[in-house]
Design a protein around this motif. Structure first.
Motif, PDB file in Angstrom:
ATOM      1  N   THR A 353       0.858  -1.189   0.000  1.00 17.40           N
ATOM      2  CA  THR A 353       0.000   0.000   0.000  1.00 17.40           C
ATOM      3  C   THR A 353       0.890   1.234   0.000  1.00 17.40           C
ATOM      4  O   THR A 353       1.692   1.431   0.925  1.00 17.40           O
ATOM      5  CB  THR A 353      -0.923   0.018   1.233  1.00 17.40           C
ATOM      6  OG1 THR A 353      -1.754  -1.141   1.226  1.00 17.40           O
ATOM      7  CG2 THR A 353      -1.794   1.252   1.241  1.00 17.40           C
ATOM      8  N   THR A 382      -1.956  -1.320  -3.710  1.00 16.46           N
ATOM      9  CA  THR A 382      -2.972  -0.264  -3.639  1.00 16.46           C
ATOM     10  C   THR A 382      -2.247   1.070  -3.630  1.00 16.46           C
ATOM     11  O   THR A 382      -1.294   1.263  -2.865  1.00 16.46           O
ATOM     12  CB  THR A 382      -3.825  -0.397  -2.370  1.00 16.46           C
ATOM     13  OG1 THR A 382      -4.452  -1.681  -2.358  1.00 16.46           O
ATOM     14  CG2 THR A 382      -4.889   0.686  -2.311  1.00 16.46           C
ATOM     15  N   TRP A 403      -7.455  -0.880   4.468  1.00 17.88           N
ATOM     16  CA  TRP A 403      -7.508  -2.327   4.237  1.00 17.88           C
ATOM     17  C   TRP A 403      -8.859  -2.878   4.688  1.00 17.88           C
ATOM     18  O   TRP A 403      -9.303  -2.630   5.807  1.00 17.88           O
ATOM     19  CB  TRP A 403      -6.378  -3.010   5.015  1.00 17.88           C
ATOM     20  CG  TRP A 403      -6.401  -4.507   4.915  1.00 17.88           C
ATOM     21  CD1 TRP A 403      -6.981  -5.377   5.795  1.00 17.88           C
ATOM     22  CD2 TRP A 403      -5.829  -5.307   3.886  1.00 17.88           C
ATOM     23  NE1 TRP A 403      -6.800  -6.673   5.389  1.00 17.88           N
ATOM     24  CE2 TRP A 403      -6.093  -6.670   4.207  1.00 17.88           C
ATOM     25  CE3 TRP A 403      -5.116  -5.026   2.729  1.00 17.88           C
ATOM     26  CZ2 TRP A 403      -5.669  -7.715   3.411  1.00 17.88           C
ATOM     27  CZ3 TRP A 403      -4.691  -6.076   1.940  1.00 17.88           C
ATOM     28  CH2 TRP A 403      -4.964  -7.398   2.288  1.00 17.88           C
TER      29      TRP A 403
END
Length: 589
Positions: A353, A382, A403
């Protein structure tokens, strides 16, 4: 017949123990009662005559009228009767003596009561065993059963005593093996285990790391309690009469004995041999200016105990690595190069992420992620964008809360961090939801230009990652890299998102975990490195954050020795020039 005889024996032993306890209680009452005296009420609080109190008269054959005259002469020389403060001080001193003596007697009585209760329980167990054996069978079986029960009931006590004796023997062997009474041959000066010295308020230590100081208060609770217990044990030993003191007369003991208090403690030294125990040597003021009392204590370490033996399966434990980022696209490309090799090709259980602040260079970051995805077929990432001022704590907090796949293991990371596949497993092994969080101590790299002399001689990043004194240091003042489960992070309250810019947010989160019931695992990690980069401390930072930033910048640059060589480089160059000129001139005959 045997049972009746044993019951009679049990009764006699019980009666004897009760008699001993009553006698000790009577002795305690007699000792604590104020002594009967025909003197005025304050006279028994005055010290006896001696070299320390010549003006108060003498005792012995010259006592009586001569003693009274001596007292009168002393009062005349002093110009008047002693003040109320001196009497009060003497009373307090005598009261302190009585208090310590009473405390010692109370401890002895408590120990005797515990021993009496333990023995009563043993006797009660024997009696119950005999009664059960008597009711188990007929007269023919009662005797045999009673004998067997007696053997079983009394066999437990010798077994426990045997185990206790074995433990005491092991602890004594630890003392004999440690370097306490005699020295041992050491191969070199590096094998010496140094002492630390300490006083009531300070500890003076050699092994400091980067966060400890050469002189400091013992901050850790275990260290404070350890030294406090050593001091308390020493004072108790000094103020408890020994058998040799007990053999002297009571008058002589009162005349010469001193009540030791913490203010008499001068200093102590202590050192720990990790496989044997800790040695303490404590020094106290004696009864004169040139007399001292020294006590040597040893805390032996017991044998190893197996606490847990478990199988840990990390096969289904993914890690969500969260990286906050603002610009620094070249560093991000370097980070993704290591990520591709370690996380994708070797581990294969990683989600990435990236939380990016701002719009500038956003397209480059997106392009780097898409290229990695195509090259190694990696889809588990992400990319989040925040159009606001950079805040590391804010970025990590947003990434953790974004998340939605359940309770995942989080690794908070920075773009200038290099890690190995072994570290990822260490991250999994040292965390447990609701129980443990992991705060690794990473190895921080010095400026490669200073280490290797010039930019032309700098090797590849992989070759630079050597854990040596001249290449870097354990960054034990940093708490930014951490592994914890998402549920623990959410329950603890996350980051303080009001902190802007560099530093401070990691310490706040670390303290939250310390104040909770979670176990914080803090240990050096051989697979986690901080790559050197030039650090800039913005003028907009508050004074405290700016100071922390500058300290970090100074420590990141080079070792103490390397900075010293830079500081004295002109002197060194001048010396080398003189040497070169001297060698170039022909020798005079």
């Amino acid at each position: 017949m045997l049972r009746r005889g044993l019951l009679a024996w049990v009764s006699r032993v019980g009666g004897l123990l009760v008699f001993v306890c009553c006698s000790l209680s009577l002795l305690y009452v007699m000792t604590c009662s104020p002594p009967h005296s025909d003197d005025p009420p304050l006279s028994h609080a005055l010290p006896r005559a001696g070299p320390n109190h010549p003006g108060l008269g003498g005792t012995g054959p010259g006592a009586g009228a001569g003693g009274t005259r001596g007292a009168g002469a002393g009062l005349a020389q002093s110009g008047g009767p002693p003040g109320a403060q001196s009497y009060q001080a003497l009373l307090q001193e005598r009261e302190e003596q009585h208090r310590l003596h009473i405390s010692s007697l109370k401890k002895q009585i408590a120990q005797l009561k515990e021993a009496l209760q333990e023995r009563s329980q043993q006797l009660k167990g024997v009696q119950e065993s005999l009664e059960r054996a008597a009711g188990a069978g007929g007269p023919g079986e009662a005797q045999g059963g009673g004998t067997g029960s007696r053997g079983g009931g009394l066999g437990e006590a010798p077994g426990a005593k045997s185990q206790q004796a074995d433990l005491q023997e092991f602890l004594r062997s630890q003392l004999s093996k440690a370097e306490v009474n005699v020295g041992i041959r050491l191969p070199s000066e590096y094998a010496v285990v140094p002492f630390e010295s300490f006083t009531l308020q300070r500890v003076y230590q050699l092994e400091m790391g980067l966060t400890r100081h050469p002189e400091e208060k013992p901050v850790r609770k275990d260290r404070r309690e350890e030294l406090g217990e050593a001091l308390e044990t020493a004072l108790h030993s000094l103020n408890t009469p020994t058998s040799q003191q007990d053999s002297r007369g009571a008058g002589e003991r009162t005349k010469t004995s001193k009540v030791f208090t913490p203010s008499d403690f001068i200093e102590g030294i202590a050192r720990t041999e990790k496989d044997k125990g800790t040695l303490y040597e404590l020094t106290f003021r004696g009864e004169s200016s040139r007399e001292f009392r020294r006590l040597v204590l040893f805390r032996p370490f017991g044998p190893l105990m197996k606490v847990k033996n478990e199988r840990v399966d990390t096969g289904n434990v993914p890690i969500n690595i969260i990286v906050p980022l603002s610009r620094r696209t070249e560093k991000f490309k370097q980070f993704m190069h290591n990520f591709r090799e370690v996380c994708v090709r070797q581990d294969g259980r990683i989600h990435l992420t990236v939380v990016y602040f701002g719009k500038e260079q956003m397209s480059e970051v997106r392009s780097t992620l898409e290229n990695t995805s195509r090259e190694v077929n990696f889809k588990n990432y992400t990319l989040l964008q925040l159009d606001e001022e950079f805040s590391r704590g804010r970025g990590l907090d947003v990434g953790a809360r974004a998340w939605k796949g359940g309770n995942v293991l989080l690794f908070f990371c920075d773009v200038d961090i290099y890690f190995t596949a072994d570290f990822l497993n260490t991250c999994r092994l040292n965390t447990q939801p609701g129980k443990k969080v992991f705060y690794p101590v990473l190895f921080s790299q010095y400026n490669p230009t200073l280490i290797y002399g010039s930019p032309d001689h700098i090797p590849s990043v992989e070759q630079q990652l050597a854990i040596k004194k001249d290449t870097g240091f354990w960054r034990d003042f940093g708490f930014g890299m951490t592994c914890q489960y998402r549920s623990d992070f959410i329950n603890i309250g996350g980051f303080d998102v009001d902190i802007k810019g560099w530093g401070g947010e990691d310490v706040h989160l670390y303290r939250k975990y310390l104040h909770s019931n979670l176990l914080v695992v803090r240990a050096p990690s051989r697979g986690l490195f901080h790559l050197w980069h030039e650090k800039r401390c913005a003028d907009e930072l508050p004074p405290e954050q700016y100071r922390m930033c500058m300290q970090s910048k100074a420590m990141n640059e080079a070792s103490h020795g390397q900075l010293g060589m830079l500081f004295f480089r002109h002197e060194i160059e001048a010396h080398l020039g003189k040497q070169k000129q001297h060698n170039s001139n022909p020798k005079k005959t």
